[in-house]
Design a protein around this motif. Sequence first.
Motif, PDB file in Angstrom:
ATOM      1  N   UNK A 135       0.832  -1.205   0.000  1.00  0.00           N
ATOM      2  CA  UNK A 135       0.000   0.000   0.000  1.00  0.00           C
ATOM      3  C   UNK A 135       0.868   1.258   0.000  1.00  0.00           C
ATOM      4  N   UNK A 136       1.976   1.231   0.748  1.00  0.00           N
ATOM      5  CA  UNK A 136       2.877   2.384   0.801  1.00  0.00           C
ATOM      6  C   UNK A 136       3.479   2.698  -0.557  1.00  0.00           C
ATOM      7  N   UNK A 137       3.903   1.652  -1.285  1.00  0.00           N
ATOM      8  CA  UNK A 137       4.433   1.859  -2.643  1.00  0.00           C
ATOM      9  C   UNK A 137       3.325   2.371  -3.562  1.00  0.00           C
ATOM     10  N   UNK A 138       2.120   1.786  -3.420  1.00  0.00           N
ATOM     11  CA  UNK A 138       0.989   2.206  -4.258  1.00  0.00           C
ATOM     12  C   UNK A 138       0.676   3.687  -4.053  1.00  0.00           C
ATOM     13  N   UNK A 139       0.656   4.141  -2.789  1.00  0.00           N
ATOM     14  CA  UNK A 139       0.361   5.549  -2.503  1.00  0.00           C
ATOM     15  C   UNK A 139       1.424   6.464  -3.108  1.00  0.00           C
ATOM     16  N   UNK A 140       2.669   5.993  -3.102  1.00  0.00           N
ATOM     17  CA  UNK A 140       3.758   6.786  -3.689  1.00  0.00           C
ATOM     18  C   UNK A 140       3.500   7.011  -5.176  1.00  0.00           C
ATOM     19  N   UNK A 141       3.063   5.956  -5.870  1.00  0.00           N
ATOM     20  CA  UNK A 141       2.829   6.084  -7.312  1.00  0.00           C
ATOM     21  C   UNK A 141       1.497   6.772  -7.634  1.00  0.00           C
ATOM     22  N   UNK A 142       0.564   6.768  -6.678  1.00  0.00           N
ATOM     23  CA  UNK A 142      -0.626   7.609  -6.839  1.00  0.00           C
ATOM     24  C   UNK A 142      -0.200   9.069  -6.891  1.00  0.00           C
ATOM     25  N   UNK A 143       0.679   9.441  -5.969  1.00  0.00           N
ATOM     26  CA  UNK A 143       1.194  10.820  -5.947  1.00  0.00           C
ATOM     27  C   UNK A 143       1.972  11.124  -7.227  1.00  0.00           C
ATOM     28  N   UNK A 144       2.776  10.148  -7.676  1.00  0.00           N
ATOM     29  CA  UNK A 144       3.556  10.332  -8.898  1.00  0.00           C
ATOM     30  C   UNK A 144       2.628  10.588 -10.093  1.00  0.00           C
ATOM     31  N   UNK A 145       1.549   9.799 -10.181  1.00  0.00           N
ATOM     32  CA  UNK A 145       0.611   9.940 -11.308  1.00  0.00           C
ATOM     33  C   UNK A 145      -0.157  11.261 -11.230  1.00  0.00           C
ATOM     34  N   UNK A 146      -0.582  11.652 -10.019  1.00  0.00           N
ATOM     35  CA  UNK A 146      -1.324  12.908  -9.889  1.00  0.00           C
ATOM     36  C   UNK A 146      -0.428  14.111 -10.181  1.00  0.00           C
ATOM     37  N   UNK A 147       0.848  14.012  -9.813  1.00  0.00           N
ATOM     38  CA  UNK A 147       1.783  15.096 -10.121  1.00  0.00           C
ATOM     39  C   UNK A 147       1.970  15.246 -11.629  1.00  0.00           C
ATOM     40  N   UNK A 148       1.698  14.157 -12.371  1.00  0.00           N
ATOM     41  CA  UNK A 148       1.821  14.188 -13.834  1.00  0.00           C
ATOM     42  C   UNK A 148       0.456  14.356 -14.511  1.00  0.00           C
ATOM     43  N   UNK A 149      -0.544  14.819 -13.738  1.00  0.00           N
ATOM     44  CA  UNK A 149      -1.796  15.247 -14.347  1.00  0.00           C
ATOM     45  C   UNK A 149      -2.947  14.266 -14.377  1.00  0.00           C
ATOM     46  N   UNK A 150      -2.802  13.069 -13.762  1.00  0.00           N
ATOM     47  CA  UNK A 150      -3.916  12.122 -13.769  1.00  0.00           C
ATOM     48  C   UNK A 150      -4.943  12.478 -12.689  1.00  0.00           C
ATOM     49  N   UNK A 151      -6.231  12.284 -13.009  1.00  0.00           N
ATOM     50  CA  UNK A 151      -7.312  12.582 -12.076  1.00  0.00           C
ATOM     51  C   UNK A 151      -7.500  11.444 -11.081  1.00  0.00           C
ATOM     52  N   UNK A 152      -7.830  11.792  -9.835  1.00  0.00           N
ATOM     53  CA  UNK A 152      -8.033  10.800  -8.787  1.00  0.00           C
ATOM     54  C   UNK A 152      -9.059   9.732  -9.125  1.00  0.00           C
ATOM     55  N   UNK A 153     -10.279  10.095  -9.596  1.00  0.00           N
ATOM     56  CA  UNK A 153     -11.285   9.076  -9.927  1.00  0.00           C
ATOM     57  C   UNK A 153     -10.806   8.093 -10.998  1.00  0.00           C
ATOM     58  N   UNK A 154     -10.026   8.594 -11.983  1.00  0.00           N
ATOM     59  CA  UNK A 154      -9.510   7.695 -13.020  1.00  0.00           C
ATOM     60  C   UNK A 154      -8.505   6.715 -12.429  1.00  0.00           C
ATOM     61  N   UNK A 155      -7.648   7.176 -11.513  1.00  0.00           N
ATOM     62  CA  UNK A 155      -6.660   6.297 -10.883  1.00  0.00           C
ATOM     63  C   UNK A 155      -7.366   5.184 -10.117  1.00  0.00           C
ATOM     64  N   UNK A 156      -8.431   5.541  -9.386  1.00  0.00           N
ATOM     65  CA  UNK A 156      -9.211   4.544  -8.638  1.00  0.00           C
ATOM     66  C   UNK A 156      -9.849   3.548  -9.603  1.00  0.00           C
ATOM     67  N   UNK A 157     -10.411   4.064 -10.688  1.00  0.00           N
ATOM     68  CA  UNK A 157     -11.092   3.208 -11.671  1.00  0.00           C
ATOM     69  C   UNK A 157     -10.104   2.271 -12.357  1.00  0.00           C
ATOM     70  N   UNK A 158      -8.945   2.799 -12.753  1.00  0.00           N
ATOM     71  CA  UNK A 158      -7.908   1.993 -13.403  1.00  0.00           C
ATOM     72  C   UNK A 158      -7.446   0.876 -12.477  1.00  0.00           C
ATOM     73  N   UNK A 159      -7.189   1.232 -11.236  1.00  0.00           N
ATOM     74  CA  UNK A 159      -6.733   0.244 -10.250  1.00  0.00           C
ATOM     75  C   UNK A 159      -7.784  -0.848 -10.042  1.00  0.00           C
ATOM     76  N   UNK A 160      -9.042  -0.451  -9.871  1.00  0.00           N
ATOM     77  CA  UNK A 160     -10.113  -1.426  -9.629  1.00  0.00           C
ATOM     78  C   UNK A 160     -10.281  -2.360 -10.822  1.00  0.00           C
ATOM     79  N   UNK A 161     -10.231  -1.787 -12.051  1.00  0.00           N
ATOM     80  CA  UNK A 161     -10.352  -2.606 -13.262  1.00  0.00           C
ATOM     81  C   UNK A 161      -9.174  -3.575 -13.378  1.00  0.00           C
ATOM     82  N   UNK A 162      -7.965  -3.085 -13.110  1.00  0.00           N
ATOM     83  CA  UNK A 162      -6.765  -3.920 -13.166  1.00  0.00           C
ATOM     84  C   UNK A 162      -6.871  -5.082 -12.184  1.00  0.00           C
ATOM     85  N   UNK A 163      -7.267  -4.781 -10.951  1.00  0.00           N
ATOM     86  CA  UNK A 163      -7.363  -5.820  -9.916  1.00  0.00           C
ATOM     87  C   UNK A 163      -8.398  -6.880 -10.283  1.00  0.00           C
TER      88      UNK A 163
END
Length: 288
Positions: free
Chosen positions: A160-188
């Motif tokens: 979870x700690x690594x995942x949160x780090x890359x959530x921050x990395x993705x948001x810093x590069x312009x990705x929206x929070x809801x899309x990150x959640x959706x992508x993760x849920x679909x992937x899982x």
Amino acid sequence: MEKQRYKGILYIICSAFCFALMNMFVRAAGDLPSIQKSFFRNLVAFVFAMIILKKNDIPFRCKRENLKYLLIRSICGTLGILCNYYAVDHLVLSDASMLNKMSPFFAVIFSCLVLKEKVNVPQALFVIGAFLGSLLVIKPTFSNMDLFPSVIGLLGGLGAGIAYTYVRKATLHGEKGPFIVCFFSAFSCLVTLPFLIFDYHYMSLTQIGTLLAAGLAAAGGQFTITAAYSCAPAKEISVYDYSQIIFAAGLGFFVFGQIPDLLSWIGYAVICAMAVGMFFYNNRRIAA
């Protein structure tokens, strides 16, 4: 401004309660594989996330350069959930929740390694103190029958700690929070689906309902924690997330009759003290 901060505190406490409920429902679903439990949890989260994307007119696509960050986030997040669910099934509920709450400290370490954010001596000492506190929960002796699930629970916090780090990395590069959640849920869901097809365990209607309730609780936790951080900065409210341990201990006692041992309580106190210490230290640094 003060009103927004209080709203943020209320939201994050609601989030902590939702995640404690999620763990309770996962445990209550009975003797099912962690992968099967994870699939149903993420399926509900995916449906909710898709509704949010549609409502806010956010397309289901990412920037090409962010795909690797989203994949790392999803892989580590999925492994984190599987490890957490295994720990929830084999440990006292509050122990499993506490080990998963090591994730913010692992996030500090990986933010240093991945995001090149500097970690100074006091922050490093807080991380070391939290790890020592986790050892009191794990109790690493060969005579401890809970050693293996405790280590798995700690690895869940690591994922979870690594995942949160890359959530921050993705948001810093312009990705929206809801899309990150959706992508993760679909992937899982996609990753766990083959295991579900080839090793499906029969579920009663009660078990299906319990897992759907776990998914609803998880979705509630995700959306309320998002609302919390939209109301107030993490440095002002993140420490209240540790209220999940109180909720988990209460639910574990009243629903499953679980009572953590003395060393676990001392471990909780140490980890929470390190979290509070880091919270106030970061606040003072920013204010200076």
